[in-house]
Design a protein around this motif. Structure first.
Motif, PDB file in Angstrom:
ATOM      1  N   LYS A 187      31.445  20.211  51.369  1.00  0.00           N
ATOM      2  CA  LYS A 187      31.220  21.655  51.241  1.00  0.00           C
ATOM      3  C   LYS A 187      29.802  22.057  51.628  1.00  0.00           C
ATOM      4  O   LYS A 187      29.373  23.179  51.370  1.00  0.00           O
ATOM      5  N   SER A 188      29.092  21.136  52.246  1.00  0.00           N
ATOM      6  CA  SER A 188      27.700  21.429  52.612  1.00  0.00           C
ATOM      7  C   SER A 188      27.612  22.404  53.781  1.00  0.00           C
ATOM      8  O   SER A 188      26.644  23.156  53.896  1.00  0.00           O
ATOM      9  N   PHE A 189      28.605  22.389  54.645  1.00  0.00           N
ATOM     10  CA  PHE A 189      28.664  23.328  55.767  1.00  0.00           C
ATOM     11  C   PHE A 189      29.885  24.224  55.580  1.00  0.00           C
ATOM     12  O   PHE A 189      31.006  23.728  55.389  1.00  0.00           O
ATOM     13  N   LYS A 190      29.680  25.524  55.627  1.00  0.00           N
ATOM     14  CA  LYS A 190      30.751  26.488  55.362  1.00  0.00           C
ATOM     15  C   LYS A 190      31.471  26.857  56.660  1.00  0.00           C
ATOM     16  O   LYS A 190      31.404  28.000  57.132  1.00  0.00           O
ATOM     17  N   PHE A 191      32.143  25.903  57.227  1.00  0.00           N
ATOM     18  CA  PHE A 191      32.904  26.187  58.446  1.00  0.00           C
ATOM     19  C   PHE A 191      34.096  27.084  58.104  1.00  0.00           C
ATOM     20  O   PHE A 191      34.760  26.909  57.072  1.00  0.00           O
TER      21      PHE A 191
ATOM     22  N   ALA B  51      30.430  15.606  59.219  1.00  0.00           N
ATOM     23  CA  ALA B  51      31.721  14.942  59.368  1.00  0.00           C
ATOM     24  C   ALA B  51      32.672  15.313  58.237  1.00  0.00           C
ATOM     25  O   ALA B  51      33.848  15.619  58.459  1.00  0.00           O
ATOM     26  N   ALA B  52      32.148  15.300  57.011  1.00  0.00           N
ATOM     27  CA  ALA B  52      32.985  15.615  55.844  1.00  0.00           C
ATOM     28  C   ALA B  52      33.413  17.076  55.851  1.00  0.00           C
ATOM     29  O   ALA B  52      34.573  17.399  55.540  1.00  0.00           O
ATOM     30  N   SER B  53      32.489  17.974  56.208  1.00  0.00           N
ATOM     31  CA  SER B  53      32.816  19.400  56.232  1.00  0.00           C
ATOM     32  C   SER B  53      33.822  19.713  57.330  1.00  0.00           C
ATOM     33  O   SER B  53      34.751  20.516  57.134  1.00  0.00           O
ATOM     34  N   PHE B  54      33.633  19.084  58.473  1.00  0.00           N
ATOM     35  CA  PHE B  54      34.596  19.257  59.567  1.00  0.00           C
ATOM     36  C   PHE B  54      35.978  18.785  59.145  1.00  0.00           C
ATOM     37  O   PHE B  54      36.982  19.495  59.322  1.00  0.00           O
ATOM     38  N   GLN B  55      36.050  17.597  58.571  1.00  0.00           N
ATOM     39  CA  GLN B  55      37.351  17.033  58.209  1.00  0.00           C
ATOM     40  C   GLN B  55      38.056  17.893  57.166  1.00  0.00           C
ATOM     41  O   GLN B  55      39.270  18.114  57.251  1.00  0.00           O
ATOM     42  N   ARG B  56      37.305  18.396  56.194  1.00  0.00           N
ATOM     43  CA  ARG B  56      37.918  19.232  55.148  1.00  0.00           C
ATOM     44  C   ARG B  56      38.583  20.459  55.756  1.00  0.00           C
ATOM     45  O   ARG B  56      39.735  20.784  55.441  1.00  0.00           O
TER      46      ARG B  56
ATOM     47  N   HIS C 107      43.368  23.486  57.662  1.00  0.00           N
ATOM     48  CA  HIS C 107      44.154  24.230  58.663  1.00  0.00           C
ATOM     49  C   HIS C 107      45.568  23.651  58.753  1.00  0.00           C
ATOM     50  O   HIS C 107      46.556  24.398  58.817  1.00  0.00           O
ATOM     51  N   LEU C 108      45.673  22.334  58.736  1.00  0.00           N
ATOM     52  CA  LEU C 108      47.001  21.698  58.734  1.00  0.00           C
ATOM     53  C   LEU C 108      47.785  22.090  57.484  1.00  0.00           C
ATOM     54  O   LEU C 108      48.979  22.415  57.562  1.00  0.00           O
ATOM     55  N   GLU C 109      47.126  22.043  56.338  1.00  0.00           N
ATOM     56  CA  GLU C 109      47.795  22.350  55.069  1.00  0.00           C
ATOM     57  C   GLU C 109      48.368  23.766  55.082  1.00  0.00           C
ATOM     58  O   GLU C 109      49.528  23.984  54.678  1.00  0.00           O
ATOM     59  N   GLU C 110      47.551  24.727  55.514  1.00  0.00           N
ATOM     60  CA  GLU C 110      48.001  26.122  55.498  1.00  0.00           C
ATOM     61  C   GLU C 110      49.181  26.337  56.434  1.00  0.00           C
ATOM     62  O   GLU C 110      50.134  27.061  56.100  1.00  0.00           O
TER      63      GLU C 110
END
Length: 479
Positions: A279-283, A334-339, A344-347
């Protein structure tokens, strides 16, 4: 399959005789008989937009909802649908050269894969011409090794299955050429396989209870696809990517972060993400305003690239040589991107499940397959979505999620049992023969609510001469 398919080179084969034609029509009838009252009952035939042949045989083959022609087993020595089958599967759609021999009871007799990991690392992705040369160099060895490990020769085979699309045209051609050489020399029928259908159906090899209808999410470097699998060869497309696939986004992010690409970007990102703060980057989550099931990863890639630039991360410095602070920044990205990529897949899956249950309330399973399905974070997040909606998640083992010959051979077996294959090609086929390959080949007919004007994919069409043929066949069935 809505772009159903397709036998290899239907339009170049000799026109069938009258008895042969009548037999083919009879073989088509079971595919045209309505089985249910939902959308899954009768797909409405359609054919690939790449088809231009006007011959009857080509039109008929293109009209079916299967991946292959509906020509029954007419050749002496070919086992019937209920007999023990041995099928060699060949896969060269992208960057791995793969072959496998599978028995019709689901036993995997051999599996061989030659990776192009070094080329991927050198070029930062797939270079089509280099990939084609790599396939050409190893295809004979890979196929022979698959036969040797199975303790078989070509004469023991029942059929050859080969990927004819979608994929890179140069690469597909290598596998199709090899398959036709073997089939011509040993008088074997050929099953042309849709790459994404193979990713879907391999789950039926590993999960014996998986019956139609079921849902599938297919995620890889080149594809994002949500489908409702109504029956063998009959698929309703609920959503697809309108630009970049999730696997491509993983690869690009890994490259920009200076990660080791020899295992591809997915595993590298997943491993580094375990060290970071997701959650460090709010993509921003892609396509929040779009109430459909389509995917888009181009915007997320741009966000990631800008974040990397803001932290002055130099991809020329490998992660192994990065400072502690630099490595921490890369891990956070990397973690923020993956989340967000997986969110997006989940939704999209949430909405697709809702749509699928409206179409076919008996759906109980969601199959997740394709290279990105090997990602454990992806599996765990999607498992929560599936359980919340009362379904069961089915994921093939990681070795069968990435491109492989087993999935091609198994899909060949499924269609061969239905009599959907091409007759053996001539043994003396010239080297410059024009192979029927399908670099762009959508799987399934689009669900009306899922259509997107942003997509460039052509809509399926029905040949006028085919409509009357189908109506006549339906009338005869009803009478």
């Amino acid at each position: 399959m809505a772009l159903s398919t397709i036998s290899l080179l239907n339009h170049l084969l000799p026109k069938p005789s009258v008895p042969y034609t009548l037999t083919a029509i009879k073989a088509l009838k079971p595919l045209l008989v309505p089985r249910r009252t939902s959308m899954c009952s009768f797909p409405g035939p359609s054919f690939s937009s790449s088809s231009s042949s006007s011959s009857w045989k080509s039109s008929l083959a293109q009209s079916t909802t299967s991946t292959n022609s509906t020509i029954p087993a007419l050749h002496h020595g070919i086992p019937g649908p209920q007999d023990d089958l041995l099928v060699l599967g060949i896969e060269t759609s992208c960057d791995d050269t793969a072959a496998a021999v599978v028995r019709s009871n689901g036993e995997i007799l051999s599996q061989v894969i030659s990776s192009q990991a070094d080329l991927l690392a050198r070029y930062g992705g797939v270079a089509p011409k280099m990939a084609e040369e790599a396939h050409s160099q190893v295809i004979d060895q890979v196929v022979q090794e698959a036969l040797d490990k199975a303790n078989l020769s070509e004469r023991d085979l029942s059929a050859i299955a080969v990927t004819i699309g979608p994929g890179l045209g140069l690469c597909l051609r290598v596998g199709v050429r090899k398959a036709r050489k073997i089939a011509g020399r040993f008088n074997l029928p050929i099953v042309g396989v849709h790459h994404m259908e193979a990713h879907t159906l391999v789950a039926r090899l590993t999960e014996k209870d998986l019956q139609f209808p079921f849902m599938a999410l297919l995620i890889s470097g080149g594809h994002n696809l949500l489908i409702l699998a109504c029956d063998l060869g009959h698929y309703i497309q609920l959503g697809t990517t309108i630009d970049d696939a999730i696997g491509e986004a993983y690869d690009k992010t890994a490259k920009w972060l200076g990660l080791d690409m020899r295992r591809s970007g997915g595993p590298a990102i997943e491993e580094l993400a375990q060290e970071g703060d997701a959650k460090s980057f709010k993509f921003a989550t892609p396509m929040k305003q779009h109430k459909d099931c389509n995917f888009s990863y181009a915007g997320l890639k741009t966000q990631v690239r800008l974040a990397i630039e803001s932290r002055n991360i130099n991809a020329a410095i490998p992660i192994s040589s990065a400072s502690i602070q630099d490595r921490s920044s890369r891990a956070d990205i990397a973690a923020s991107f993956q989340r967000v990529a997986v969110l997006h897949l989940e939704e999209r899956c949430e909405r697709a499940i809702e749509w699928a249950l409206k179409i076919e309330p008996s759906v109980k399973y969601l199959v997740v397959s394709g290279g990105v399905a090997s990602n454990q974070y992806v599996r765990s997040q999607l498992d929560q979505v599936v359980k919340k909606n009362g379904l069961h998640l089915v994921c093939p083992p990681p070795s069968l999620c990435t491109d492989n010959g087993v999935m091609v051979a198994w899909t060949g077996i499924e269609h061969y049992r239905m009599g959907r294959f091409d007759p053996p090609p001539p043994a003396d086929e010239p080297e410059d023969f024009m192979y029927d390959i399908r670099p762009r080949w959508p799987l399934g007919e689009e669900y009306a609510e899922g259509r997107s004007e942003a997509r460039s994919m052509r809509k399926a069409r029905i040949h006028p001469s085919l409509t009357s043929l189908i109506q006549a066949s339906l009338h005869e069935q009803q009478s």
